[in-house]
Design an enzyme around this catalytic site. Structure first.
Site, PDB file in Angstrom:
ATOM      1  N   LYS A  55       0.805  -1.207   0.000  1.00  0.00           N
ATOM      2  CA  LYS A  55       0.000   0.000   0.000  1.00  0.00           C
ATOM      3  C   LYS A  55       0.852   1.278   0.000  1.00  0.00           C
ATOM      4  O   LYS A  55       0.618   2.189  -0.803  1.00  0.00           O
ATOM      5  CB  LYS A  55      -0.903  -0.023   1.227  1.00  0.00           C
ATOM      6  N   THR A  56       1.803   1.312   0.894  1.00  0.00           N
ATOM      7  CA  THR A  56       2.623   2.520   1.008  1.00  0.00           C
ATOM      8  C   THR A  56       3.350   2.797  -0.296  1.00  0.00           C
ATOM      9  O   THR A  56       3.475   3.940  -0.734  1.00  0.00           O
ATOM     10  CB  THR A  56       3.641   2.368   2.145  1.00  0.00           C
ATOM     11  N   ARG A 104       0.899  -8.872  10.911  1.00  0.00           N
ATOM     12  CA  ARG A 104       2.178  -8.153  11.042  1.00  0.00           C
ATOM     13  C   ARG A 104       3.344  -9.086  10.810  1.00  0.00           C
ATOM     14  O   ARG A 104       4.470  -8.650  10.604  1.00  0.00           O
ATOM     15  CB  ARG A 104       2.350  -7.543  12.446  1.00  0.00           C
ATOM     16  N   ASP A 157      -5.115   8.134   3.650  1.00  0.00           N
ATOM     17  CA  ASP A 157      -4.608   6.811   3.980  1.00  0.00           C
ATOM     18  C   ASP A 157      -5.386   6.282   5.182  1.00  0.00           C
ATOM     19  O   ASP A 157      -5.961   7.060   5.933  1.00  0.00           O
ATOM     20  CB  ASP A 157      -3.116   6.929   4.311  1.00  0.00           C
ATOM     21  N   GLU A 158      -5.387   4.984   5.389  1.00  0.00           N
ATOM     22  CA  GLU A 158      -6.096   4.372   6.527  1.00  0.00           C
ATOM     23  C   GLU A 158      -7.535   4.873   6.580  1.00  0.00           C
ATOM     24  O   GLU A 158      -8.042   5.232   7.648  1.00  0.00           O
ATOM     25  CB  GLU A 158      -5.380   4.689   7.850  1.00  0.00           C
ATOM     26  N   GLN A 172      -9.138  -4.044   8.532  1.00  0.00           N
ATOM     27  CA  GLN A 172      -8.198  -3.535   9.521  1.00  0.00           C
ATOM     28  C   GLN A 172      -8.725  -2.302  10.243  1.00  0.00           C
ATOM     29  O   GLN A 172      -7.953  -1.509  10.768  1.00  0.00           O
ATOM     30  CB  GLN A 172      -6.863  -3.212   8.853  1.00  0.00           C
TER      31      GLN A 172
END
Length: 757
Positions: free
Chosen positions: A33-34, A608, A224-225, A255
């Site tokens: 994503k980043t 993670r 974002d998020e 998430q």
DNA sequence: CACGTGTCCATTTTT
DNA sequence: TGGACACGTG
């Protein structure tokens, strides 16, 4: 085609190159994503968009910084001109420019949660309400929820359904408290976290010229998020993008873990309704984790009903199965995991490859102790942040008050810190005077000679002069560091800490030095164009624990809550404390009844991990000083068992649901324990009266930081004794001392009137 | 007014 | 367990 596009998969490239019109990127865990976000911004700029016209909203300041650096690598120094940051930081800047239209000055204070609670506590007291019925925490949550849904205090009080709810909750005065709280914040020229968003909405609603300005400035808005935004935040972005329609949101409904803060998963589920010609891109390939981990995560999240359809997969190796460890106690859980990390290092992993993730900050203790015992370095992210320490808040309060004399909370903090003989009674008197004369507290304080006389009045006048001298310096244009340095020295705070030679006193002194250093680097940093004290303070109040200069490169094991782990990855992850009522948290289930959010939290934790994942739980644990029996979390059973392996550590594994005594989860019966408190008192054997100790004539407390076990001591009150045990806790030291007459007592060293013999 | 002592109480996550 | 607060004493 640009070379950086070459390394992308098809959906990633689609996302990067979609420039005009609304775009939603559903980005599964570990799907790059980043990278996509970074490249998309770079691509926009290469296509001729001015960085000045791009607004990118991230979840933490650190994420913003990191992204800025990455973009800089692709496109060069132009990246500096991007507007990037958290909602709170970006909109606090906007309010600094345009907040005067709402009646705030540009020096407004940002109240943190402690300030808000303290203000609420005063209000509840002033209104003569029972602070047991009105818990500041609850009240603040309620007000916060209202603000996040854009319900002003006026609307709250006009709407009978809120009143009905409050009456049902035995808190009929909530509407009045909300009103008073809002007005008090306003007259303090202060905004709390929610106000930053709320007021931005008001600003854009009532001042179309301002809205227009920013609509034209921000031609491209990225969020974002997105799954963690609340209504208030969503409306801001929608307004900003209303003209250009260039809005790009990135998120993963699986998430979403901030519903407790008002995050609304509906934002992401309903986005399409607001933008009919929305382009949706799904990033479904996980590049981070092994097949095993991805599959296990999928098997868990599949239990949730509310979600967008997607198929997360991994092309990585199969990987090891997920290990499950059962421990006897929380301490054993710590030992087993510390040990496993030790072994992992023998196999070639570094400390920084490991993370221990827990549900609540309080759980860190057992792991810290275990790691320390075998000399494994670790860092804790979260918990009590640097800026929440007392000594730091004290200095900051001085600075806040210098910048904004209406700041009531800062005033209450510093008026008698360090002690200058102005007690609670005098402070109360000043507050009463202010409201009697319909004027500000500062007005009374700075003209105290007209209202009071005597010793206290002199002390207050001295305080006022001190602050005035700071204000003068500020107006002379001194930078934040010079000013802070001066304040630290002349307020007496630094001196007081310097004189305190106890362990914790020295640590506090160092902390203040560190604060001063950080102010210096703020001033020296050329990226900050506004070097004023006021600007520094606003920046600082929006820092999160995740932002604090982490020794990111340091070779350390990372300990943090799952919330803090969002966006990070580690080779070997331990998710600990998998016990029913702890994770999933009974608090969450009781207050919000949202098992699905807890499950998403579990999902975040699992994903993670890159190579290895270990889950652990303890059979017994101390909670609030009491031993409790724990049952394994239901989440353990929700993972498809094909992906699990029961550890050979700890007790041999089976999943019989309960090994604890039946249905007495919280309190095993202790034989002989008195049932009622009253009778407990009655049964207490009568203590022989203890003769008061008369201290030796020349009593002079010694430096208790030199105390050792075995030292003979004299206490001013308890008499002679011997040190049995020294114990470190939260930065200071406790001593267990056996006194000849009094028996064993536990003393906090900083307060002990002790003399070493 | 400052300080020491005793009692009660809450314990989720964070911008 | 420990932090916040109320109370009594110097």
């Amino acid at each position: 085609m640009k070379d950086y596009l070459a390394g992308l998969n098809e959906p990633q490239r689609e996302a990067v190159t979609h420039i005009d019109g609304p775009l939603m990127i559903i980005a599964g865990a570990g799907s790059g994503k980043t990278r996509v976000l970074t490249y998309r911004i770079a691509y926009l700029i290469e296509k001729g968009v001015d960085p000045f016209n791009i607004l990118a909203l991230t979840f933490t300041n650190k994420a913003a910084e990191e992204m800025r650096h990455r973009i800089e690598k692709v496109i060069g120094p132009e990246a500096k001109n991007l507007w990037m940051g958290t909602f709170h930081s970006v909109f606090s800047k906007i309010l600094r420019f345009d907040g005067h239209k709402l009646g705030y000055t540009s020096n407004f204070t940002i109240y943190d949660t402690d300030d808000s609670k303290s203000l609420l506590r005063s209000i509840i007291k002033e209104m003569g309400l029972d602070d047991k019925a009105y818990k500041p925490n609850y009240v603040l949550n309620r007000i916060s929820a209202a603000k996040n849904n854009l319900i002003s205090w006026q609307m709250y009080n006009e709407n009978p359904s809120f009143a009905a709810e409050d009456i049902a909750a035995q808190m009929p005065e909530l509407g009045r408290i909300y009103k008073t709280y809002a007005l008090r914040c306003f007259s303090a020229n202060a905004m709390d976290f929610d106000d930053l968003l709320f007021n931005t909405n008001v600003l854009f609603r009532d001042h179309l010229d301002v809205l227009n300005k920013y609509q034209h400035k921000f031609r491209h808005v990225m969020v974002d998020e997105f799954q963690d935004t609340n209504i208030s935040q969503y409306l801001i972005t929608r307004k900003l993008a209303a003209v250009s329609q260039n809005i790009c949101v990135v998120g993963d409904d699986a998430q979403s873990i901030y519903a407790f803060r008002g995050a609304n998963i509906q934002n992401i589920l309903n986005f399409k309704k607001d933008y009919p010609d929305l382009k949706v891109v799904k990033l479904e390939q996980n590049y981070r984790s092994t097949k095993n981990i991805v599959n296990a995560a999928n098997s868990v999240i599949a239990k949730n009903k509310a979600q967008l359809e997607k198929n997360i997969f991994s092309d990585n190796e199969e990987g090891e199965k997920i290990e499950v460890i059962r421990a006897m106690s929380d301490n054993e859980e710590g030992r087993l995991i510390a040990h496993e990390i030790f072994e992992g290092r023998l196999r070639g992993l570094k400390n920084s490859d490991f993370a221990i993730l827990y549900r609540t900050n309080a759980q860190s203790r057992a792991f810290e102790e275990a790691l320390r015992k075998i000399d494994i370095p670790y860092r804790i992210i979260g918990g009590l942040s640097f800026y929440q320490r007392k000594e730091i808040k004290d200095i900051l309060a001085y600075l806040r008050f210098t910048v904004n004399q209406q700041d009531e909370e800062a005033f209450k903090r510093i008026i008698n810190t360090p002690k200058r003989g102005i007690g609670d009674t005098s402070v109360a008197k000043i507050i009463v005077l202010a409201s009697e004369h319909q004027t500000s507290i500062w007005n009374i304080v700075s003209n105290i000679q007209f209202y009071m006389e005597g010793r206290t009045a002199n002390a207050v006048a001295g305080f006022a002069d001190l602050i005035k001298s700071y204000t003068v310096m500020m107006e002379e244009g001194k930078d934040a560091h010079t000013l802070a340095m001066h304040v630290a020295k002349t307020s007496g705070l630094l001196h007081e800490l310097y004189m305190d030679k106890t362990v914790e006193g020295v640590a506090r002194h160092e902390n203040v030095q560190e604060l001063l250093n950080s102010i210096r680097s703020f001033v020296d940093n050329d990226e900050n164009e506004d070097k004023s004290l006021s600007s520094f303070l606003q920046t600082v109040s929006l820092l999160t624990t995740a932002d604090e200069d982490d020794d990111g490169d340091a070779e350390k094991v990372t300990l943090m809550t799952i919330h803090g782990a969002k966006g990070l990855e580690f080779k070997h992850v331990f998710v600990v404390g998998l016990e029913e009522n702890l994770f999933p948290s009974q608090m969450m289930l009781k207050s919000r009844d949202d098992l699905e959010e807890e499950r998403r939290l579990f999902y975040v934790a699992i994903t993670r991990a890159e190579k290895q994942l270990t889950l652990s739980y303890a059979q017994q644990r101390y909670t609030w000083g009491k031993l409790t029996y724990c049952e394994p979390s239901r989440f353990l059973e929700e993972i498809d068992s094909r992906y699990l392996r029961f550890g050979d550590k700890g007790i041999p594994q089976t999943f019989e649901p309960s090994f604890a005594p039946k249905k007495q989860a919280t309190r095993p019966v202790v034989i002989g324990e008195p049932v009622k408190r009253a009778s407990a008192n009655a049964l207490k054997p009568v203590q022989p009266p203890v003769q008061a100790h008369v201290p030796s004539a020349d009593f002079e407390p010694s430096d208790t930081s030199k105390l050792k076990v075995g030292d003979k001591v004299e206490h001013q009150k308890f008499g002679f004794g011997e040190v049995k045990k020294l114990e470190a806790f939260s930065g200071s030291t406790k001593a267990h001392i056996l006194f000849e007459r009094e028996g064993e007592k536990t003393l906090l060293l900083s307060f002990a009137k002790l003399r070493i013999l």
